[in-house]
Structures are given as structure tokens and as C-alpha cells.
Motif scaffolding. Structure first.
Motif, PDB file in Angstrom:
ATOM      1  N   GLU A 274       0.801  -1.229   0.000  1.00 41.23           N
ATOM      2  CA  GLU A 274       0.000   0.000   0.000  1.00 41.23           C
ATOM      3  C   GLU A 274       0.834   1.281   0.000  1.00 41.23           C
ATOM      4  N   VAL A 275       2.161   1.166   0.077  1.00 40.34           N
ATOM      5  CA  VAL A 275       3.019   2.346   0.123  1.00 40.34           C
ATOM      6  C   VAL A 275       4.407   1.962  -0.406  1.00 40.34           C
ATOM      7  N   ASN A 276       5.083   2.926  -1.029  1.00 42.37           N
ATOM      8  CA  ASN A 276       6.467   2.716  -1.452  1.00 42.37           C
ATOM      9  C   ASN A 276       7.373   2.986  -0.258  1.00 42.37           C
ATOM     10  N   GLY A 277       8.345   2.108  -0.021  1.00 40.62           N
ATOM     11  CA  GLY A 277       9.240   2.336   1.097  1.00 40.62           C
ATOM     12  C   GLY A 277      10.094   1.129   1.422  1.00 40.62           C
ATOM     13  N   GLU A 278      10.555   1.089   2.681  1.00 43.52           N
ATOM     14  CA  GLU A 278      11.442   0.037   3.158  1.00 43.52           C
ATOM     15  C   GLU A 278      10.834  -0.598   4.407  1.00 43.52           C
ATOM     16  N   ILE A 279      10.804  -1.916   4.449  1.00 39.76           N
ATOM     17  CA  ILE A 279      10.296  -2.646   5.612  1.00 39.76           C
ATOM     18  C   ILE A 279      11.256  -2.401   6.781  1.00 39.76           C
ATOM     19  N   VAL A 280      10.732  -1.884   7.882  1.00 43.32           N
ATOM     20  CA  VAL A 280      11.546  -1.621   9.067  1.00 43.32           C
ATOM     21  C   VAL A 280      11.445  -2.788  10.042  1.00 43.32           C
ATOM     22  N   GLU A 281      10.223  -3.308  10.206  1.00 42.30           N
ATOM     23  CA  GLU A 281      10.022  -4.368  11.193  1.00 42.30           C
ATOM     24  C   GLU A 281       8.844  -5.252  10.797  1.00 42.30           C
ATOM     25  N   VAL A 282       8.984  -6.553  11.030  1.00 39.60           N
ATOM     26  CA  VAL A 282       7.886  -7.508  10.878  1.00 39.60           C
ATOM     27  C   VAL A 282       7.343  -7.729  12.281  1.00 39.60           C
ATOM     28  N   LEU A 283       6.065  -7.410  12.496  1.00 39.77           N
ATOM     29  CA  LEU A 283       5.498  -7.399  13.843  1.00 39.77           C
ATOM     30  C   LEU A 283       4.860  -8.719  14.264  1.00 39.77           C
ATOM     31  N   VAL A 284       4.697  -9.668  13.348  1.00 38.11           N
ATOM     32  CA  VAL A 284       4.091 -10.963  13.683  1.00 38.11           C
ATOM     33  C   VAL A 284       4.970 -12.094  13.171  1.00 38.11           C
ATOM     34  N   LYS A 285       4.754 -13.282  13.716  1.00 33.61           N
ATOM     35  CA  LYS A 285       5.533 -14.458  13.330  1.00 33.61           C
ATOM     36  C   LYS A 285       4.753 -15.304  12.329  1.00 33.61           C
ATOM     37  N   ASP A 286       5.476 -16.070  11.547  1.00 33.63           N
ATOM     38  CA  ASP A 286       4.861 -16.944  10.556  1.00 33.63           C
ATOM     39  C   ASP A 286       3.946 -17.958  11.254  1.00 33.63           C
ATOM     40  N   GLY A 287       2.717 -18.091  10.750  1.00 36.96           N
ATOM     41  CA  GLY A 287       1.756 -19.030  11.323  1.00 36.96           C
ATOM     42  C   GLY A 287       0.936 -18.462  12.473  1.00 36.96           C
ATOM     43  N   GLN A 288       1.177 -17.216  12.834  1.00 34.10           N
ATOM     44  CA  GLN A 288       0.473 -16.585  13.957  1.00 34.10           C
ATOM     45  C   GLN A 288      -0.922 -16.143  13.532  1.00 34.10           C
ATOM     46  N   LEU A 289      -1.890 -16.280  14.427  1.00 31.35           N
ATOM     47  CA  LEU A 289      -3.231 -15.768  14.175  1.00 31.35           C
ATOM     48  C   LEU A 289      -3.208 -14.254  14.309  1.00 31.35           C
ATOM     49  N   VAL A 290      -3.874 -13.576  13.386  1.00 26.80           N
ATOM     50  CA  VAL A 290      -3.932 -12.118  13.426  1.00 26.80           C
ATOM     51  C   VAL A 290      -5.386 -11.663  13.448  1.00 26.80           C
ATOM     52  N   GLU A 291      -5.616 -10.500  14.022  1.00 27.29           N
ATOM     53  CA  GLU A 291      -6.944  -9.910  14.133  1.00 27.29           C
ATOM     54  C   GLU A 291      -7.147  -8.878  13.027  1.00 27.29           C
ATOM     55  N   TYR A 292      -8.384  -8.508  12.807  1.00 30.82           N
ATOM     56  CA  TYR A 292      -8.710  -7.438  11.864  1.00 30.82           C
ATOM     57  C   TYR A 292      -8.080  -6.141  12.366  1.00 30.82           C
ATOM     58  N   GLY A 293      -7.340  -5.454  11.509  1.00 27.20           N
ATOM     59  CA  GLY A 293      -6.730  -4.176  11.865  1.00 27.20           C
ATOM     60  C   GLY A 293      -5.418  -4.296  12.627  1.00 27.20           C
ATOM     61  N   GLN A 294      -4.948  -5.507  12.909  1.00 24.03           N
ATOM     62  CA  GLN A 294      -3.695  -5.693  13.642  1.00 24.03           C
ATOM     63  C   GLN A 294      -2.510  -5.310  12.755  1.00 24.03           C
ATOM     64  N   PRO A 295      -1.584  -4.486  13.262  1.00 18.29           N
ATOM     65  CA  PRO A 295      -0.401  -4.141  12.473  1.00 18.29           C
ATOM     66  C   PRO A 295       0.455  -5.378  12.190  1.00 18.29           C
ATOM     67  N   LEU A 296       0.886  -5.517  10.934  1.00 18.34           N
ATOM     68  CA  LEU A 296       1.719  -6.655  10.521  1.00 18.34           C
ATOM     69  C   LEU A 296       3.162  -6.216  10.267  1.00 18.34           C
ATOM     70  N   PHE A 297       3.319  -5.037   9.639  1.00 16.06           N
ATOM     71  CA  PHE A 297       4.641  -4.533   9.271  1.00 16.06           C
ATOM     72  C   PHE A 297       4.710  -3.047   9.556  1.00 16.06           C
ATOM     73  N   LEU A 298       5.933  -2.559   9.814  1.00 14.12           N
ATOM     74  CA  LEU A 298       6.209  -1.127   9.864  1.00 14.12           C
ATOM     75  C   LEU A 298       7.068  -0.808   8.638  1.00 14.12           C
ATOM     76  N   VAL A 299       6.640   0.211   7.878  1.00 13.84           N
ATOM     77  CA  VAL A 299       7.327   0.587   6.644  1.00 13.84           C
ATOM     78  C   VAL A 299       7.752   2.055   6.735  1.00 13.84           C
ATOM     79  N   LYS A 300       9.002   2.315   6.381  1.00 11.98           N
ATOM     80  CA  LYS A 300       9.489   3.689   6.291  1.00 11.98           C
ATOM     81  C   LYS A 300       9.173   4.170   4.894  1.00 11.98           C
ATOM     82  N   PRO A 301       8.167   5.089   4.756  1.00 12.24           N
ATOM     83  CA  PRO A 301       7.776   5.533   3.409  1.00 12.24           C
ATOM     84  C   PRO A 301       8.878   6.342   2.740  1.00 12.24           C
ATOM     85  N   GLU A 302       8.886   6.272   1.392  1.00 15.04           N
ATOM     86  CA  GLU A 302       9.853   7.057   0.615  1.00 15.04           C
ATOM     87  C   GLU A 302       9.282   8.403   0.261  1.00 15.04           C
TER      88      GLU A 302
END
Length: 166
Positions: free
Chosen positions: A138-166
Motif C-alpha cells: 500500500e506504500v512505497n518504502g522500506e520494511i523496518v520491522e515484521v510485527l508478527v511471526k509466521d503461522g500466527q493468528l492475526v486480528e482485523y486491523g492488527q499491524p503486521l509490518f512497519l514501513v518507512k515511506p519514501e
């Protein structure tokens, strides 16, 4: 058969309502949702403990200068992280489901910290009811952090990644 958009709307409606459990069946398709009620119990218990504990408040000894400096440092770093985080874009989950960082268990991950992404880059998959939904950056930039682990259950609206926009 229900469409993904219809399922999302049902999830939003149940989430915003006061009901705790929801079941729906149409043409062989079934949906069953339950809300977590653990948060309500946690809020009630501290209130009871405070009300039931009439112990007098004991004076707290004044800390020495060295611990005061140690206490102030974490507060400053938390503020700095908060300021940095406000400049970052959060990629959130559009639905309740299971987070997968790669297209298959033996494949490479879509993105990792330091990866460059564009608006239409696929960053992960969220699986809901046997449907694998590709999530875009949804945005051009660089992935700063992955906030969830592979196979983890996630909720609606839960942050998954932090991106530094360009």
C-alpha cells in the motif's frame, strides 16, 4: 458461497456489536465467530482487588540519584521510539486469519526488514477460511520491522509490518 467482501462485512458487524458468538450457514457454507472475553475479566479483577484491600498506604523511600537516572533513560528511549514510529506506515491485516510470510513453507519470505517495497508489492498472505489472501504494501518504502511471526493468528486491523515511506 460467500464472497470475501461479504465475510469482511460480517466480521466488522460482529466486532462492532455486543454479541459474543455468531453462527451463519447458507448454501453449504458455514461461518462461526467467537469474541474473546478475557479482556473484560482482566479489567474487572483489578477493581475488586483494590476495593477488597483496605491496607494503609506505606511511604515509599526516596530513590537515590543513580536509580533515578536509570529510570529516566528508558522513558527517553521509549519517547524516541514513539517519535520514530509516528513517521512509519503500518501495514495492517484486513481480516482475521493466519499470517504467512511466504507463499509456501519451503519458499523464501516475501519481505524482511530492509526489503524495498512498492505499493503493489505482496508482503504476506493472510489465510481466512481456506482462502489465501495476498496482502499488498500500500506504500512505497522500506520494511523496518515484521510485527508478527509466521503461522500466527492475526486480528482485523492488527499491524503486521512497519514501513518507512519514501
Amino acid at each position: 458461497m460467500l464472497k470475501v467482501q461479504e465475510i469482511r462485512e460480517i466480521i466488522k458487524l460482529v466486532d462492532q456489536s455486543s454479541i459474543d458468538e455468531f453462527s451463519y450457514e447458507i448454501e453449504g457454507s458455514k461461518i462461526k465467530m467467537k469474541k474473546k472475553s478475557a479482556g473484560q475479566q482482566v479489567l474487572v479483577e483489578p477493581a475488586k482487588v483494590v476495593a477488597e484491600t483496605p491496607a494503609p498506604i506505606q511511604p515509599v523511600p526516596t530513590p537515590t540519584a543513580a536509580p533515578a537516572v536509570q529510570v529516566d533513560e528508558p522513558k527517553q528511549t521509549a519517547k524516541e521510539e514513539n517519535v520514530q514510529e509516528t513517521n512509519l506506515h503500518k501495514i495492517t491485516s484486513p481480516m482475521v486469519g493466519t499470517f504467512y510470510e511466504s507463499p509456501s513453507p519451503d519458499a523464501d519470505v516475501y519481505v524482511k526488514p530492509g526489503s524495498k517495497v512498492s505499493k503493489d508489492s505482496i508482503v504476506c498472505i493472510v489465510e481466512a477460511m481456506k482462502l489465501f489472501n495476498e496482502i499488498e504494501a500500500e506504500v512505497n518504502g522500506e520494511i523496518v520491522e515484521v510485527l508478527v511471526k509466521d503461522g500466527q493468528l492475526v486480528e482485523y486491523g492488527q499491524p503486521l509490518f512497519l514501513v518507512k515511506p519514501e
